[in-house]
Scaffold this active site. Structure first.
Site, PDB file in Angstrom:
ATOM      1  N   ARG A 111     -20.028 -49.805  93.962  1.00  0.00           N
ATOM      2  CA  ARG A 111     -21.220 -50.664  94.644  1.00  0.00           C
ATOM      3  C   ARG A 111     -20.558 -51.965  94.777  1.00  0.00           C
ATOM      4  O   ARG A 111     -19.823 -52.467  94.244  1.00  0.00           O
ATOM      5  CB  ARG A 111     -22.199 -50.671  93.548  1.00  0.00           C
ATOM      6  CG  ARG A 111     -23.604 -51.397  94.354  1.00  0.00           C
ATOM      7  CD  ARG A 111     -24.650 -50.781  93.717  1.00  0.00           C
ATOM      8  NE  ARG A 111     -25.856 -51.410  94.118  1.00  0.00           N
ATOM      9  CZ  ARG A 111     -26.569 -51.024  95.261  1.00  0.00           C
ATOM     10  NH1 ARG A 111     -26.334 -50.365  96.138  1.00  0.00           N
ATOM     11  NH2 ARG A 111     -27.794 -51.746  95.457  1.00  0.00           N
ATOM     12  N   THR A 392     -28.731 -44.100 104.449  1.00  0.00           N
ATOM     13  CA  THR A 392     -27.674 -43.900 103.297  1.00  0.00           C
ATOM     14  C   THR A 392     -27.265 -42.389 103.450  1.00  0.00           C
ATOM     15  O   THR A 392     -27.724 -41.651 104.207  1.00  0.00           O
ATOM     16  CB  THR A 392     -28.506 -44.209 102.140  1.00  0.00           C
ATOM     17  OG1 THR A 392     -28.648 -45.255 101.705  1.00  0.00           O
ATOM     18  CG2 THR A 392     -27.609 -43.388 100.725  1.00  0.00           C
ATOM     19  N   ASP A 434     -30.778 -55.582  98.059  1.00  0.00           N
ATOM     20  CA  ASP A 434     -31.475 -54.967  96.908  1.00  0.00           C
ATOM     21  C   ASP A 434     -31.637 -55.780  95.936  1.00  0.00           C
ATOM     22  O   ASP A 434     -31.959 -55.236  94.638  1.00  0.00           O
ATOM     23  CB  ASP A 434     -30.147 -53.763  96.512  1.00  0.00           C
ATOM     24  CG  ASP A 434     -30.422 -52.696  97.498  1.00  0.00           C
ATOM     25  OD1 ASP A 434     -31.486 -52.559  98.205  1.00  0.00           O
ATOM     26  OD2 ASP A 434     -29.655 -51.619  97.386  1.00  0.00           O
ATOM     27  N   SER A 462     -31.206 -47.326  93.757  1.00  0.00           N
ATOM     28  CA  SER A 462     -31.611 -46.375  93.381  1.00  0.00           C
ATOM     29  C   SER A 462     -30.988 -45.331  93.399  1.00  0.00           C
ATOM     30  O   SER A 462     -31.617 -43.858  93.434  1.00  0.00           O
ATOM     31  CB  SER A 462     -33.022 -46.426  94.385  1.00  0.00           C
ATOM     32  OG  SER A 462     -33.957 -47.198  94.246  1.00  0.00           O
ATOM     33  N   GLY A 487     -32.671 -42.605 101.078  1.00  0.00           N
ATOM     34  CA  GLY A 487     -33.880 -42.784 100.953  1.00  0.00           C
ATOM     35  C   GLY A 487     -34.590 -44.177 100.070  1.00  0.00           C
ATOM     36  O   GLY A 487     -35.710 -44.109  99.795  1.00  0.00           O
TER      37      GLY A 487
HETATM   38  O1  DON Z   1     -28.742 -48.729  96.628  1.00  0.00           O
HETATM   39  C1  DON Z   1     -29.831 -48.369  96.998  1.00  0.00           C
HETATM   40  O2  DON Z   1     -30.898 -48.262  96.246  1.00  0.00           O
HETATM   41  C2  DON Z   1     -30.239 -48.722  98.524  1.00  0.00           C
HETATM   42  N1  DON Z   1     -29.170 -49.666  99.031  1.00  0.00           N
HETATM   43  C3  DON Z   1     -30.072 -47.329  99.144  1.00  0.00           C
HETATM   44  C4  DON Z   1     -30.509 -47.435 100.640  1.00  0.00           C
HETATM   45  C5  DON Z   1     -31.072 -46.332 101.070  1.00  0.00           C
HETATM   46  O3  DON Z   1     -30.917 -45.194 100.465  1.00  0.00           O
HETATM   47  C6  DON Z   1     -31.590 -46.176 102.566  1.00  0.00           C
HETATM   48  N2  DON Z   1     -32.010 -44.983 102.802  1.00  0.00           N
HETATM   49  N3  DON Z   1     -32.074 -43.997 103.181  1.00  0.00           N
END
Ligand code: DON
Length: 582
Positions: A111, A392, A434, A462, A487
């Site tokens: 990450r 994502t 985030d 998430s 998501g």
């Molecule tokens: O790491 C996370 O929780 C977010 N950056 C994920 C973003 C995401 O899933 C957008 N979606 N479809």
């Protein structure tokens, strides 16, 4: 439920030694329609990804003798090319690997981190708030939104540890598609249109996605020559070229030109972290998911435990509550609400957290939560969920050795920060959003000081790549499920609901993935429902829920092993992905 961070599973290591794979050169990727389906059945290997070209690439790598890690690397790079709105080498992710040979689960965390010069109050500084093109939300749009990307270091680390084909060979399919182009599909065209104000602001993004000042249309061909050149450079000595070589230098120069505080040192000091996967037992099986800095594994465990306990007639709840749509929505919404309240209050960087996943998963703690389920206090402040469309990607793979990869990768919202790095073709993430910076983030998520930005910190995620394992059989067939979704916070609910449908309701995997979804994230205090009938909405309102119809519920990519040992790979019908199995 016995919980524990058990790294080494108590599986018998079978005598099957991992045969060395051949090194045939990668011929052409098969035409992506060939043998790819929404639901595929096979007996030995399977793939589910969010784009047909990525599934076809993983398939080709497996057919050419590669293992699940090889296939995951090649598919990840392909997704970076064909889903630039979702993922890419300017982003990061998590990867869970079940190593059948060693009977262990490994959790790779690549990450993004906050650059060293980012402090807790960074996003309140006037110079950060005033951006060109009058872009608002500096944690979402433009250079200050960008976290130190981890995808390339992450893929390289997994390749060094477990890969069997040469790295260069795994880069090739993505490089070719970047160079020769692929057909723009409706979801990509919509994403460009949605983010055109930000994309227009940055020359490289404008030239690529809005040639002649207009968003690319479905059916047009997107050629990414710059990205192809970058991938070519990264096909040799990838880590050196990424951190200190041409790619790294160009990337930092592009950020500095835009006033970012990220430096070459940030890129050089970035390290992939191996985490202890979060493993808990659930009705004779083991579920392995991602620990902090993801909130996914913790809340998945909480929700499954609460749902399972409710089937044992707790709170005077009828034990068949999940057979009836109104009661199912009602109790699942309360379960999600209760778990997401913990997310907002407690979770953040594991190095500074004051509460551990084990405490949040302790049965005594969860039993107490169940008693208060319908009374989780709502947050005082109520707000509407911003309309920012989320993105994502997730990929699931099982190979013929019984190894499995579950990996979720992201640049956060559509096209991340909206910035392409100079002439590298790399779309920069906006993962800094985030963090908790005082108000709801792009997904309306609340937070606490536990998730405040700070130098070198990873923002709370998430993403919930998950594996379900049967410890009573040989490692070659131990993987029962491989699953995950994009998501934002809906990743957790989509993954939980799919597992709930299989493990508690007893649905088949294809049924489980297509079932109507819902989402509740505590704040805002709204039950988001997928195509609810008028009668269902009315009944839920009468039970005290604020119901809103919503149309984005993730994009699950999953593989299951059925009782007869056959594999079933499922690509969510809600999106354009396809699966393959043989
Ligand atoms: O790491 C996370 O929780 C977010 N950056 C994920 C973003 C995401 O899933 C957008 N979606 N479809």
């Amino acid at each position: 439920m016995m919980l524990g961070c058990v790294l080494v599973l108590t599986l018998l290591i079978s005598a099957c030694s991992q045969e060395r794979v051949g090194r045939s050169s990668l011929s052409q990727i098969p035409p992506h329609e060939a043998k790819l389906e929404k639901v595929s059945y096979g007996s030995s290997e399977a793939v589910a990804t969010a784009h047909p070209l990525a599934t076809a690439t993983a398939r080709k790598i497996l057919e050419d003798g590669g293992n699940a890690i090889d296939a995951a690397i090649a598919a990840s790079l392909m997704l970076a090319v064909v889903r630039p709105q979702s993922t890419g080498i300017g982003g990061g992710g998590f990867l869970l690997f079940f190593d059948a040979n060693r009977s262990t689960v490994r959790a790779y965390d690549f990450r993004e981190w906050a650059p060293q010069k980012i402090s807790a109050d960074f996003y309140k500084l006037p110079k950060v708030r005033s951006q060109r093109c009058a872009l608002d939300k500096p944690s979402v749009n433009g250079p200050h939104a960008v976290g130190v990307p981890g995808l390339i270091p992450g893929l390289v680390a997994t390749h060094q540890a477990h890969g069997s084909l040469p790295w260069e060979m795994l880069v090739q399919p993505a490089l070719e598609v970047a160079r020769n182009g692929f057909t723009v599909y409706p979801a990509l065209a919509r994403a460009i249109e949605y983010r055109q104000a930000v994309l227009t602001c940055f020359e490289s993004s404008r030239e690529l996605f809005l040639p002649k000042g207009k968003p690319l249309e479905p059916g047009s061909v997107l050629v990414q020559e710059n990205l192809a050149r970058t991938l070519e450079t990264l096909s040799k000595d990838p880590l050196d070229n990424w951190q200190k070589g041409r790619v790294g230098r160009d990337l930092i120069r592009a950020l500095e030109n835009e006033g970012s505080v990220m430096s070459a040192k940030d890129l050089e000091e970035y390290q992939v972290r191996q985490r202890q996967p979060l493993v808990f037992s659930f009705r004779n099986i083991l579920i392995a998911s991602f620990p902090p800095p993801s909130s996914g594994g913790v809340h998945l465990g909480q929700m499954l435990y609460m749902a399972s306990m409710l089937t044992e007639k707790r709170n005077d709840v009828e034990s068949n509550w999940f057979d009836e749509p109104i009661l199912r929505h009602h109790w699942l919404a309360h379960i999600m609400r209760s778990a997401f309240s913990d997310r907002a209050h407690y979770l953040g960087d594991p190095h500074t957290a004051t509460i551990t996943p084990q405490e949040l998963l302790a049965t005594e703690y969860l039993d107490n939560k169940i008693r208060r389920l319908a009374n989780t206090p709502p947050e005082e402040q109520r707000y509407d969920l911003p309309s920012e469309s989320p993105e994502t990607t997730h990929l699931s793979i099982i190979d013929r050795f019984g190894n499995a990869v579950s990996s979720t990768q992201t640049i956060n919202t559509y096209f991340g920060s909206g910035m392409i790095a100079g002439d590298t073709g790399i779309v920069f993430n906006n993962e800094m959003d985030d963090f908790w910076t005082g108000g709801p983030n792009a997904f309306g998520l609340a937070g606490s000081q536990n998730n405040a930005p700070g130098p070198g910190k990873p923002p709370l995620s998430s993403m919930t790549p998950t594996l379900v394992l049967d410890p009573s059989v040989s490692p070659r067939t131990a993987v029962r499920l491989v699953i995950g979704s994009p998501g934002g916070p809906r990743i957790i609910s989509a993954t939980f609901l799919s597992l709930f449908n299989v493990l508690i309701r007893g649905l088949s995997l294809p049924e489980a993935v297509s079932e109507q979804r819902l989402h509740h994230q505590w704040n805002p205090d709204i039950l988001y429902a997928e195509s609810p009938s008028h009668a269902l909405s009315r009944a839920l309102e009468r039970l005290g829920h604020h119901v809103e119809k919503s149309n984005f519920f993730g994009d699950v990519q999953a593989i299951g092993r059925m009782e007869n040992q056959q594999l079933v790979a499922v690509s969510d019908q809600r999106s354009e992905g396809l699966s393959w199995a043989r």
